[in-house]
Design a protein around this motif. Structure first.
Motif, PDB file in Angstrom:
ATOM      1  N   ARG A 195      -0.543  -2.527  -2.052  1.00 14.44           N
ATOM      2  CA  ARG A 195      -0.331  -3.939  -1.746  1.00 14.44           C
ATOM      3  C   ARG A 195      -0.558  -4.213  -0.262  1.00 14.44           C
ATOM      4  O   ARG A 195      -1.121  -5.242   0.123  1.00 14.44           O
ATOM      5  N   ALA A 196      -0.141  -3.253   0.586  1.00 11.88           N
ATOM      6  CA  ALA A 196      -0.315  -3.439   2.032  1.00 11.88           C
ATOM      7  C   ALA A 196      -1.782  -3.461   2.426  1.00 11.88           C
ATOM      8  O   ALA A 196      -2.170  -4.139   3.389  1.00 11.88           O
ATOM      9  N   ALA A 197      -2.629  -2.746   1.674  1.00 16.05           N
ATOM     10  CA  ALA A 197      -4.059  -2.691   1.993  1.00 16.05           C
ATOM     11  C   ALA A 197      -4.827  -3.894   1.450  1.00 16.05           C
ATOM     12  O   ALA A 197      -5.965  -4.149   1.859  1.00 16.05           O
ATOM     13  N   ALA A 198      -4.214  -4.649   0.540  1.00 14.82           N
ATOM     14  CA  ALA A 198      -4.926  -5.725  -0.139  1.00 14.82           C
ATOM     15  C   ALA A 198      -4.987  -6.984   0.713  1.00 14.82           C
ATOM     16  O   ALA A 198      -4.087  -7.284   1.501  1.00 14.82           O
ATOM     17  N   VAL A 208      -5.161  -6.166  -7.277  1.00 16.81           N
ATOM     18  CA  VAL A 208      -3.856  -5.566  -7.050  1.00 16.81           C
ATOM     19  C   VAL A 208      -2.799  -6.511  -7.624  1.00 16.81           C
ATOM     20  O   VAL A 208      -2.889  -7.738  -7.430  1.00 16.81           O
ATOM     21  N   TYR A 209      -1.786  -5.955  -8.327  1.00 17.61           N
ATOM     22  CA  TYR A 209      -0.784  -6.787  -9.008  1.00 17.61           C
ATOM     23  C   TYR A 209       0.583  -6.666  -8.339  1.00 17.61           C
ATOM     24  O   TYR A 209       0.930  -5.633  -7.764  1.00 17.61           O
ATOM     25  N   GLY A 217       3.500  -8.961 -12.588  1.00 17.22           N
ATOM     26  CA  GLY A 217       2.258  -8.928 -13.339  1.00 17.22           C
ATOM     27  C   GLY A 217       1.233  -9.953 -12.927  1.00 17.22           C
ATOM     28  O   GLY A 217       0.267 -10.184 -13.668  1.00 17.22           O
ATOM     29  N   ALA A 218       1.393 -10.569 -11.753  1.00 19.49           N
ATOM     30  CA  ALA A 218       0.416 -11.532 -11.258  1.00 19.49           C
ATOM     31  C   ALA A 218      -0.493 -10.857 -10.231  1.00 19.49           C
ATOM     32  O   ALA A 218      -0.080  -9.933  -9.521  1.00 19.49           O
ATOM     33  N   VAL A 219      -1.740 -11.332 -10.131  1.00 21.59           N
ATOM     34  CA  VAL A 219      -2.662 -10.797  -9.132  1.00 21.59           C
ATOM     35  C   VAL A 219      -2.151 -11.164  -7.745  1.00 21.59           C
ATOM     36  O   VAL A 219      -1.943 -12.338  -7.435  1.00 21.59           O
ATOM     37  N   ALA A 220      -1.931 -10.148  -6.910  1.00 26.04           N
ATOM     38  CA  ALA A 220      -1.371 -10.365  -5.575  1.00 26.04           C
ATOM     39  C   ALA A 220      -2.414 -10.263  -4.489  1.00 26.04           C
ATOM     40  O   ALA A 220      -2.123 -10.499  -3.310  1.00 26.04           O
ATOM     41  N   GLY A 221      -3.645  -9.920  -4.843  1.00 29.66           N
ATOM     42  CA  GLY A 221      -4.714  -9.772  -3.860  1.00 29.66           C
ATOM     43  C   GLY A 221      -5.716  -8.754  -4.336  1.00 29.66           C
ATOM     44  O   GLY A 221      -5.765  -8.405  -5.529  1.00 29.66           O
ATOM     45  N   ALA A 222      -6.535  -8.264  -3.417  1.00 33.60           N
ATOM     46  CA  ALA A 222      -7.590  -7.325  -3.791  1.00 33.60           C
ATOM     47  C   ALA A 222      -8.022  -6.522  -2.584  1.00 33.60           C
ATOM     48  O   ALA A 222      -7.836  -6.937  -1.432  1.00 33.60           O
ATOM     49  N   VAL A 223      -8.591  -5.372  -2.863  1.00 34.43           N
ATOM     50  CA  VAL A 223      -9.272  -4.592  -1.826  1.00 34.43           C
ATOM     51  C   VAL A 223     -10.762  -4.647  -2.124  1.00 34.43           C
ATOM     52  O   VAL A 223     -11.182  -4.921  -3.254  1.00 34.43           O
ATOM     53  N   ARG A 224     -11.574  -4.362  -1.122  1.00 33.60           N
ATOM     54  CA  ARG A 224     -13.021  -4.528  -1.240  1.00 33.60           C
ATOM     55  C   ARG A 224     -13.642  -3.294  -1.901  1.00 33.60           C
ATOM     56  O   ARG A 224     -13.847  -2.261  -1.275  1.00 33.60           O
ATOM     57  N   GLY A 225     -13.920  -3.421  -3.178  1.00 34.31           N
ATOM     58  CA  GLY A 225     -14.638  -2.396  -3.910  1.00 34.31           C
ATOM     59  C   GLY A 225     -13.908  -1.069  -3.996  1.00 34.31           C
ATOM     60  O   GLY A 225     -12.757  -0.918  -3.589  1.00 34.31           O
ATOM     61  N   PHE A 226     -14.604  -0.090  -4.559  1.00 40.87           N
ATOM     62  CA  PHE A 226     -14.023   1.242  -4.706  1.00 40.87           C
ATOM     63  C   PHE A 226     -13.842   1.905  -3.348  1.00 40.87           C
ATOM     64  O   PHE A 226     -12.896   2.673  -3.160  1.00 40.87           O
TER      65      PHE A 226
END
Length: 467
Positions: free
Chosen positions: A108-111, A155-156, A160-169
């Motif tokens: 979550r911290a990286a998202a 990232v959830y 269960g809600a989408v909390a953000g995202a990281v860029r690709g693999f």
């Protein structure tokens, strides 16, 4: 299966003080053949050299199977003696789950909290054992370069809600690696990368503590596997990045030399043979006239040529046993029927005791179109079985140049048959090759391999990162 032991040997070379991590795309029992064997053997080598008091390096894997599946992999590897301490085999997706649901704190911290799903991409939602989502991966169908996608990895949160995202693999993998290494203080960290896809994603990892040693397991060439043959896009990109690694470790000198001749020596190239443990072979089991092919029945193994060569040798009382399974089985059955060879050629199927098969063999034949590491040839020699083989890249010539077998020109079925016949008919030749075999195989012993590995690792720890 490589080297074992849970404590450092009194005679093993000592490594310079550092933290050692082994990166592998996946480690699954019974999958990926020599790659899995060699990767786990390398970890046990490091344990025998004293890494973490004999516990060995942490093995970091990246396949998104379930935690239950990964636990089973650990159990099986430990049961087989391939893994010293199961807890040292870690997985990104096991650790991406928060105990109360959602993604782990580090993820979550990286998202990026403002990131959203890519509407043009299908997602695979990953759930924990209670069915709660913790991440969603973009699905990149039929694309060998899926790992390079920049589509967001979702990232959830705990509800269960989408909390953000990281860029690709790349963003996902690097977030975990930075989490793993954050607790290591100022210690030098030696990362042994066993996968080219992972290598592409960490080649710009500029942490001054980190040294990256990249190993190679496979041939870099496509058909016709000549020194100037084409390469696929993954190899082309990877070789363009090779000088960013603190060392590139090849399993054979011939492959290293071919790469340097074609692409130059700007990378830090080294050779470390993969370790193959000595065995107790049983010459009393040797069966006169028995020719053996042992391995996967895949098109590249060209087992049909071995069958034709054996029949062309036409040695009275000889017979051919083909051990292994794979997609070519039906075609090979049809060929044996077509050649009316069922009384002399047998598809014997899978064996749980390949050592006994090799102890029984008077000759082992390999007609493969290419190799990456000569594990099968070395194993045959350890059991005192002479090898007749095509001279193909890579590894077979490195082994048989010292004795223990006969090399013939690649694809020359007549020459392969003549060599099989000569070894079967000439008792003195066969006895000489069999006597040479274990000494030749000793070049791939755990001790020699460990000497080479510790030399490479000592050099990279002693110098600044190349990045």
């Amino acid at each position: 299966m490589g080297v074992g032991g849970s404590a450092p040997s009194e005679t093993a070379p000592r490594l310079l003080d550092a933290e050692y991590l082994v990166l592998s795309s996946r480690l699954i029992p019974g999958l990926d053949g020599g790659y899995t064997i060699a990767t786990l053997a390398r970890a046990r080598q490091l344990a025998s050299a004293g890494v973490d008091g004999g516990r060995g390096p942490q093995l970091l894997t990246f396949d998104p199977a379930t935690t239950a599946a990964h636990d089973e992999h650990r159990r099986l590897f430990a049961e087989q003696g391939a893994l010293i301490e199961p807890a040292r085999l870690r997985n990104l997706f096991d650790e991406a789950q928060a105990p109360g649901g959602g993604s782990a704190t580090w993820l979550r911290a990286a998202a990026d909290a403002g990131a959203a799903p890519d509407p043009g991409v299908e997602y695979r939602v990953l759930e924990d054992a209670e069915g709660r989502p913790f991440a969603a991966l973009p699905v990149i169908p039929a694309n060998p370069d899926w790992h390079l996608s920049t589509a967001p990895v979702l990232v959830y949160d705990a509800v269960g809600a989408v909390a953000g995202a990281v860029r690709g693999f790349r963003g996902l993998y690097r977030a975990w690696l930075e989490h793993v290494t954050a607790s290591l203080g100022d210690r030098t960290i030696v990362v042994i990368c066993e996968s080219r896809q992972l290598g592409e994603l960490v080649a710009d990892w500029s942490d001054p503590r980190v040294r990256i040693v990249h190993t190679v397991h496979t041939i870099h060439l496509e058909a016709p596997y000549t020194v100037d043959a084409p390469m696929n896009a993954l190899w082309t990109r990877w070789l363009a990045l090779a000088d960013r690694f603190d060392a590139v470790v090849w399993p054979t000198a011939t492959q290293r030399d071919d790469v340097v001749a074609r692409f130059g020596s700007s990378a830090a190239h080294a050779v470390v043979p993969n370790p193959i443990a000595p065995v107790e072979h049983h010459d009393d089991l040797r069966e006169s006239g028995l020719v053996v092919v042992l391995g996967r029945l895949a098109p590249g193994k060209r087992v049909d040529q071995a069958i034709r060569a054996f029949l062309a040798a036409d040695v009275a009382g000889s017979r051919l046993e083909i051990w292994g399974g794979g997609p070519e089985a039906d075609r090979l059955h049809a060929l044996i029927d077509e050649l009316d060879a069922g009384e002399r050629v047998v598809l014997a199927g899978h064996t749980d005791d390949p050592g006994r098969v090799l102890d029984r063999a008077s000759v082992v034949v390999t007609s493969t179109a290419f190799e990456g590491q000569p594990l099968g040839v070395v194993e045959a020699l350890l059991h005192g079985a002479p090898v007749v083989a095509y001279d193909v890249r890579y590894g077979i010539r490195d082994v048989l140049a010292g004795g223990g077998g006969v090399l013939v020109p690649d694809g020359d079925v007549d020459a392969l048959g003549a060599a099989i016949g000569r070894v079967l008919r000439d008792h003195d030749l066969r006895a000489r090759l069999s006597a040479e075999a274990p000494t030749v195989a000793a070049a791939w012993s755990p001790e020699r391999s460990l000497d080479a590995l510790t030399s490479v690792l000592g050099a990279v720890v002693s110098h600044p990162s190349r990045r």
